[in-house]
Design a protein around this motif. Structure first.
Motif, PDB file in Angstrom:
ATOM      1  N   GLN A 197       0.834  -1.196   0.000  1.00  0.00           N
ATOM      2  CA  GLN A 197       0.000   0.000   0.000  1.00  0.00           C
ATOM      3  C   GLN A 197       0.873   1.252   0.000  1.00  0.00           C
ATOM      4  O   GLN A 197       1.862   1.326   0.737  1.00  0.00           O
ATOM      5  CB  GLN A 197      -0.911   0.019   1.235  1.00  0.00           C
ATOM      6  CG  GLN A 197      -1.924  -1.097   1.257  1.00  0.00           C
ATOM      7  CD  GLN A 197      -2.888  -1.015   0.092  1.00  0.00           C
ATOM      8  OE1 GLN A 197      -3.409   0.048  -0.243  1.00  0.00           O
ATOM      9  NE2 GLN A 197      -3.105  -2.139  -0.559  1.00  0.00           N
ATOM     10  N   ILE A 220      -3.519   4.832   2.903  1.00  0.00           N
ATOM     11  CA  ILE A 220      -4.812   4.428   2.365  1.00  0.00           C
ATOM     12  C   ILE A 220      -5.260   3.152   3.073  1.00  0.00           C
ATOM     13  O   ILE A 220      -4.503   2.204   3.211  1.00  0.00           O
ATOM     14  CB  ILE A 220      -4.769   4.248   0.826  1.00  0.00           C
ATOM     15  CG1 ILE A 220      -6.167   4.091   0.268  1.00  0.00           C
ATOM     16  CG2 ILE A 220      -3.849   3.129   0.425  1.00  0.00           C
ATOM     17  CD1 ILE A 220      -6.258   4.281  -1.227  1.00  0.00           C
ATOM     18  N   ASN A 221      -6.490   3.196   3.577  1.00  0.00           N
ATOM     19  CA  ASN A 221      -7.080   2.056   4.269  1.00  0.00           C
ATOM     20  C   ASN A 221      -8.509   1.891   3.773  1.00  0.00           C
ATOM     21  O   ASN A 221      -9.296   2.845   3.801  1.00  0.00           O
ATOM     22  CB  ASN A 221      -7.078   2.280   5.789  1.00  0.00           C
ATOM     23  CG  ASN A 221      -5.664   2.349   6.333  1.00  0.00           C
ATOM     24  OD1 ASN A 221      -4.889   1.433   6.120  1.00  0.00           O
ATOM     25  ND2 ASN A 221      -5.333   3.444   6.998  1.00  0.00           N
ATOM     26  N   ASP A 222      -8.834   0.697   3.309  1.00  0.00           N
ATOM     27  CA  ASP A 222     -10.187   0.420   2.791  1.00  0.00           C
ATOM     28  C   ASP A 222     -10.600   1.437   1.735  1.00  0.00           C
ATOM     29  O   ASP A 222     -11.689   1.996   1.781  1.00  0.00           O
ATOM     30  CB  ASP A 222     -11.207   0.386   3.925  1.00  0.00           C
ATOM     31  CG  ASP A 222     -10.931  -0.719   4.919  1.00  0.00           C
ATOM     32  OD1 ASP A 222     -10.488  -1.803   4.487  1.00  0.00           O
ATOM     33  OD2 ASP A 222     -11.151  -0.496   6.125  1.00  0.00           O
ATOM     34  N   SER A 223      -9.702   1.722   0.802  1.00  0.00           N
ATOM     35  CA  SER A 223      -9.939   2.639  -0.321  1.00  0.00           C
ATOM     36  C   SER A 223     -10.152   4.086   0.111  1.00  0.00           C
ATOM     37  O   SER A 223     -10.631   4.904  -0.669  1.00  0.00           O
ATOM     38  CB  SER A 223     -11.144   2.179  -1.160  1.00  0.00           C
ATOM     39  OG  SER A 223     -10.928   0.891  -1.653  1.00  0.00           O
ATOM     40  N   LYS A 224      -9.825   4.411   1.354  1.00  0.00           N
ATOM     41  CA  LYS A 224      -9.979   5.786   1.833  1.00  0.00           C
ATOM     42  C   LYS A 224      -8.645   6.278   2.371  1.00  0.00           C
ATOM     43  O   LYS A 224      -7.999   5.609   3.175  1.00  0.00           O
ATOM     44  CB  LYS A 224     -11.036   5.846   2.938  1.00  0.00           C
ATOM     45  CG  LYS A 224     -11.264   7.255   3.417  1.00  0.00           C
ATOM     46  CD  LYS A 224     -12.320   7.308   4.491  1.00  0.00           C
ATOM     47  CE  LYS A 224     -12.467   8.766   4.875  1.00  0.00           C
ATOM     48  NZ  LYS A 224     -12.885   8.987   6.189  1.00  0.00           N
ATOM     49  N   TRP A 225      -8.234   7.463   1.904  1.00  0.00           N
ATOM     50  CA  TRP A 225      -6.996   8.067   2.383  1.00  0.00           C
ATOM     51  C   TRP A 225      -7.209   8.669   3.760  1.00  0.00           C
ATOM     52  O   TRP A 225      -8.191   9.369   4.007  1.00  0.00           O
ATOM     53  CB  TRP A 225      -6.517   9.145   1.412  1.00  0.00           C
ATOM     54  CG  TRP A 225      -5.877   8.575   0.194  1.00  0.00           C
ATOM     55  CD1 TRP A 225      -6.473   8.362  -1.012  1.00  0.00           C
ATOM     56  CD2 TRP A 225      -4.527   8.136   0.070  1.00  0.00           C
ATOM     57  NE1 TRP A 225      -5.565   7.812  -1.880  1.00  0.00           N
ATOM     58  CE2 TRP A 225      -4.364   7.664  -1.244  1.00  0.00           C
ATOM     59  CE3 TRP A 225      -3.446   8.084   0.942  1.00  0.00           C
ATOM     60  CZ2 TRP A 225      -3.155   7.157  -1.703  1.00  0.00           C
ATOM     61  CZ3 TRP A 225      -2.248   7.579   0.483  1.00  0.00           C
ATOM     62  CH2 TRP A 225      -2.106   7.125  -0.830  1.00  0.00           C
TER      63      TRP A 225
END
Length: 144
Positions: free
Chosen positions: A8, A27-32
């Motif tokens: 990632q 980025i985590n779970d498609s969210k920055w």
């Protein structure tokens, strides 16, 4: 910018409107997610700007960020290392006239090393500093 152990992207960058630290984006779970990492040493200086940000990941999966802080005649090379819960900020070199460009990477022992240019003398001096787990040890590589 660097990639963590899961591939990632992670980004560390100086944030000029917010003096005294840098931003770290992941980025985590498609969210920055973006957090501001405050450096209390740099924040306490009259000119508390940060620049020359460089990012590396250890084999343990933790980021380390090197950067130049301060302004005018007082400049520091700092390293912020994430230990899994908090950012630990250490001074790599102080009271120098460091140039903006620097690079950080982790060695086979999983400790960070930083290379940078120091203009304290009349010549540009290439320096290398290595963390041994307790202290930063620096040496001059070239001073021509």
């Amino acid at each position: 910018m660097s990639f963590d152990s899961e591939g990632q992207p992670r980004i560390a960058i100086a944030d000029y409107p917010l003096w005294g630290g840098f931003k770290f984006a992941s980025i985590n779970d498609s969210k920055w997610e973006v957090e501001f990492i405050n450096d209390p040493i740099i924040s306490g200086l009259d000119n508390n700007s940060v620049d020359g940000v460089s990012l590396s990941y250890s084999d343990s999966g933790f980021p380390a960020v090197s950067y130049r802080g301060g302004g005018g005649e007082v400049k520091l090379i700092q390293c912020a290392q994430f230990n899994g819960q908090t950012w630990e900020i250490l001074t790599v070199d102080n009271d120098i006239k460091a140039y903006y460009e620097m690079s950080i990477d982790h060695g086979p022992d999983d400790y960070p090393s930083v290379s940078y240019i120091d203009f304290t003398t009349q010549n540009a001096t290439l320096k290398y500093a290595k963390f041994d787990g307790n202290n930063w040890n620096s040496e001059t590589i070239d001073s021509d």
